[in-house]
Scaffold this active site. Sequence first.
Site, PDB file in Angstrom:
ATOM      1  N   PHE A 165       0.867  -1.184   0.000  1.00  0.00           N
ATOM      2  CA  PHE A 165       0.000   0.000   0.000  1.00  0.00           C
ATOM      3  C   PHE A 165       0.898   1.226   0.000  1.00  0.00           C
ATOM      4  O   PHE A 165       1.969   1.224   0.595  1.00  0.00           O
ATOM      5  CB  PHE A 165      -0.905  -0.013   1.235  1.00  0.00           C
ATOM      6  CG  PHE A 165      -2.053  -0.977   1.091  1.00  0.00           C
ATOM      7  CD1 PHE A 165      -3.283  -0.548   0.638  1.00  0.00           C
ATOM      8  CD2 PHE A 165      -1.878  -2.328   1.378  1.00  0.00           C
ATOM      9  CE1 PHE A 165      -4.339  -1.436   0.486  1.00  0.00           C
ATOM     10  CE2 PHE A 165      -2.925  -3.229   1.235  1.00  0.00           C
ATOM     11  CZ  PHE A 165      -4.159  -2.783   0.784  1.00  0.00           C
ATOM     12  N   SER A 230      12.784  -8.085   1.456  1.00  0.00           N
ATOM     13  CA  SER A 230      13.124  -6.665   1.565  1.00  0.00           C
ATOM     14  C   SER A 230      13.911  -6.376   2.836  1.00  0.00           C
ATOM     15  O   SER A 230      13.732  -7.044   3.859  1.00  0.00           O
ATOM     16  CB  SER A 230      11.840  -5.839   1.580  1.00  0.00           C
ATOM     17  OG  SER A 230      12.124  -4.487   1.888  1.00  0.00           O
ATOM     18  N   TYR A 284       3.494  -4.506   5.399  1.00  0.00           N
ATOM     19  CA  TYR A 284       4.488  -4.849   4.370  1.00  0.00           C
ATOM     20  C   TYR A 284       5.720  -5.452   5.035  1.00  0.00           C
ATOM     21  O   TYR A 284       6.224  -6.499   4.626  1.00  0.00           O
ATOM     22  CB  TYR A 284       4.870  -3.587   3.577  1.00  0.00           C
ATOM     23  CG  TYR A 284       5.898  -3.849   2.500  1.00  0.00           C
ATOM     24  CD1 TYR A 284       5.517  -4.356   1.266  1.00  0.00           C
ATOM     25  CD2 TYR A 284       7.257  -3.604   2.732  1.00  0.00           C
ATOM     26  CE1 TYR A 284       6.466  -4.615   0.276  1.00  0.00           C
ATOM     27  CE2 TYR A 284       8.206  -3.860   1.749  1.00  0.00           C
ATOM     28  CZ  TYR A 284       7.802  -4.362   0.526  1.00  0.00           C
ATOM     29  OH  TYR A 284       8.743  -4.618  -0.441  1.00  0.00           O
TER      30      TYR A 284
HETATM   31  P1  NDP Z   1       6.054  -3.213  -8.890  1.00  0.00           P
HETATM   32  O1  NDP Z   1       4.807  -2.754  -8.220  1.00  0.00           O
HETATM   33  O2  NDP Z   1       6.712  -2.355  -9.884  1.00  0.00           O
HETATM   34  O3  NDP Z   1       5.825  -4.657  -9.548  1.00  0.00           O
HETATM   35  C1  NDP Z   1       5.196  -5.671  -8.840  1.00  0.00           C
HETATM   36  C2  NDP Z   1       4.929  -6.800  -9.773  1.00  0.00           C
HETATM   37  O4  NDP Z   1       4.259  -7.848  -9.043  1.00  0.00           O
HETATM   38  C3  NDP Z   1       3.993  -6.416 -10.915  1.00  0.00           C
HETATM   39  O5  NDP Z   1       4.365  -7.093 -12.084  1.00  0.00           O
HETATM   40  C4  NDP Z   1       2.645  -6.925 -10.429  1.00  0.00           C
HETATM   41  O6  NDP Z   1       1.723  -7.212 -11.475  1.00  0.00           O
HETATM   42  C5  NDP Z   1       3.097  -8.199  -9.765  1.00  0.00           C
HETATM   43  N1  NDP Z   1       2.076  -8.799  -8.918  1.00  0.00           N
HETATM   44  C6  NDP Z   1       1.419  -8.263  -7.871  1.00  0.00           C
HETATM   45  N2  NDP Z   1       0.516  -9.129  -7.398  1.00  0.00           N
HETATM   46  C7  NDP Z   1       0.609 -10.254  -8.157  1.00  0.00           C
HETATM   47  C8  NDP Z   1      -0.043 -11.489  -8.187  1.00  0.00           C
HETATM   48  N3  NDP Z   1      -1.040 -11.772  -7.341  1.00  0.00           N
HETATM   49  N4  NDP Z   1       0.330 -12.410  -9.095  1.00  0.00           N
HETATM   50  C9  NDP Z   1       1.312 -12.151  -9.975  1.00  0.00           C
HETATM   51  N5  NDP Z   1       1.945 -10.977 -10.027  1.00  0.00           N
HETATM   52  C10 NDP Z   1       1.604 -10.038  -9.128  1.00  0.00           C
HETATM   53  O7  NDP Z   1       7.058  -3.529  -7.677  1.00  0.00           O
HETATM   54  P2  NDP Z   1       8.631  -3.755  -7.626  1.00  0.00           P
HETATM   55  O8  NDP Z   1       9.142  -4.144  -8.939  1.00  0.00           O
HETATM   56  O9  NDP Z   1       9.210  -2.609  -6.921  1.00  0.00           O
HETATM   57  O10 NDP Z   1       8.703  -4.986  -6.607  1.00  0.00           O
HETATM   58  C11 NDP Z   1       9.107  -6.285  -6.973  1.00  0.00           C
HETATM   59  C12 NDP Z   1       9.455  -7.020  -5.687  1.00  0.00           C
HETATM   60  O11 NDP Z   1      10.554  -6.372  -5.041  1.00  0.00           O
HETATM   61  C13 NDP Z   1       8.322  -7.039  -4.674  1.00  0.00           C
HETATM   62  O12 NDP Z   1       8.272  -8.296  -4.039  1.00  0.00           O
HETATM   63  C14 NDP Z   1       8.725  -5.967  -3.677  1.00  0.00           C
HETATM   64  O13 NDP Z   1       8.161  -6.178  -2.413  1.00  0.00           O
HETATM   65  C15 NDP Z   1      10.223  -6.126  -3.681  1.00  0.00           C
HETATM   66  N6  NDP Z   1      10.972  -4.965  -3.204  1.00  0.00           N
HETATM   67  C16 NDP Z   1      10.933  -3.783  -3.896  1.00  0.00           C
HETATM   68  C17 NDP Z   1      11.669  -2.722  -3.466  1.00  0.00           C
HETATM   69  C18 NDP Z   1      11.701  -1.429  -4.195  1.00  0.00           C
HETATM   70  O14 NDP Z   1      12.377  -0.493  -3.719  1.00  0.00           O
HETATM   71  N7  NDP Z   1      11.030  -1.307  -5.331  1.00  0.00           N
HETATM   72  C19 NDP Z   1      12.505  -2.809  -2.245  1.00  0.00           C
HETATM   73  C20 NDP Z   1      12.477  -4.098  -1.614  1.00  0.00           C
HETATM   74  C21 NDP Z   1      11.752  -5.122  -2.101  1.00  0.00           C
HETATM   75  P3  NDP Z   1       0.620  -6.118 -11.948  1.00  0.00           P
HETATM   76  O15 NDP Z   1       1.291  -5.224 -12.942  1.00  0.00           O
HETATM   77  O16 NDP Z   1      -0.432  -6.989 -12.553  1.00  0.00           O
HETATM   78  O17 NDP Z   1       0.149  -5.388 -10.740  1.00  0.00           O
END
Ligand code: NDP
Length: 367
Positions: A165, A230, A284
């Site tokens: 969120f 994370s 989270y």
């Molecule tokens: P984004 O929001 O850019 O991407 C998240 C991705 O996960 C999207 O492709 C989304 O698809 C997909 N997703 C969400 N729910 C589902 C689901 N039920 N089934 C399949 N796919 C799903 O986030 P980030 O790229 O930043 O994050 C990627 C990972 O890295 C996450 O696990 C996040 O917690 C972790 N992370 C990120 C950090 C950061 O600074 N960005 C720091 C630490 C960890 P859709 O487009 O359909 O929503």
Amino acid sequence: MCFPIFHAWLTLLFFRLCAVTLRSRPPLVYCASRTARTASLLSAAPQLTQRDETSLEKTNLVSSLSSSHVSDMSTKVAVVTGSNKGIGLSIVRALCKQYQGDVYLTARDTGRGQEAVESLSSEGLKAMFHQLDINDLNSITTAAAFFKDKYGGVDVLINNAGIAFKGGDDDIMSTLPPSLCLSLSSGADTTAFAIQAEVTLKTNFFATRDMLTHFLPIVKAGGRVVNVSSFVGARTLNQCSPDHQQRFRSEDITEEELVGMMQQFVDEAKRGEHKKGGWPDTAYGMSKTGLTTLSMIHARQLSKERPNDGILLNACCPGWVRTDMAGPKAPKSPDEGAITPVYLALLPPGATEPHGKFVSDKEVQPW
Ligand code: NDP
């Protein structure tokens, strides 16, 4: 008198027949590198010359054969969840460049997934696609069956899909310095904490666990499993009650006990009692504390139950990365965020560590 002429005619006929048979045979070299069914499909392709054979690897015919539901047990395969954008897409991009095997971009939404595959294609990279919504058990089991059937399992699995969120008291920013949080939290989500807790844990912990339940048994010997967790999860661990911390860090915590703790956090959050229960105010963070702990439990199980398979399983932090989740002010690009997950996915054959660790910037972090 006629016999020599008849004999010559017979000999000529024999050589013509041989020539025709040889010309119409499928390309042997190519078929040898494919499974029987692919080979028979190829042999059905008409009039293949030697030059066609060399260029076949690059044609649509071959791409469509290899992406159809044809068994291809000798080909290695990597699967990345939630990879239509953000860090997941960058992980696929890096694997397409570095991995010797098929790379699957997966997404819950087929349209968004295929668009991402096309964007990689415009960069000259070839990713395959499979629909995969980790919140949908049917989607998980369908995908697992597909990879088992087509490749005999998976060689690399990266659980990257996740949600957060935005900007409330419950996201990636909750553990950053207040000044930085303030500058980032415009448009903060006001969803009640109880709902944030339930929804966030459903995807980041429970659904990722479902992925592992169905995919770990099909991870092949020498496989690599990476759970994108994370640094927020590591900090959140330190905000839990000493009792909870002790359990998260213990070597004897079971998956069942961990699932019970995660459910307890959600239940208490719904009653507004999570703080009294020894849990911090971040859903989270709790989801990632749970995911890192789950990774450690699974790694111990693999070492015990499949000691000779050489599978390495780790959790990692990609760093703070500019994506839709973390916003535009993060210091790392998505490609930079992909570096540690890809490093863990490509740990060389025969490596024995890291395994069951939390890794950031390619370094094992304290837990
Ligand atoms: P984004 O929001 O850019 O991407 C998240 C991705 O996960 C999207 O492709 C989304 O698809 C997909 N997703 C969400 N729910 C589902 C689901 N039920 N089934 C399949 N796919 C799903 O986030 P980030 O790229 O930043 O994050 C990627 C990972 O890295 C996450 O696990 C996040 O917690 C972790 N992370 C990120 C950090 C950061 O600074 N960005 C720091 C630490 C960890 P859709 O487009 O359909 O929503």
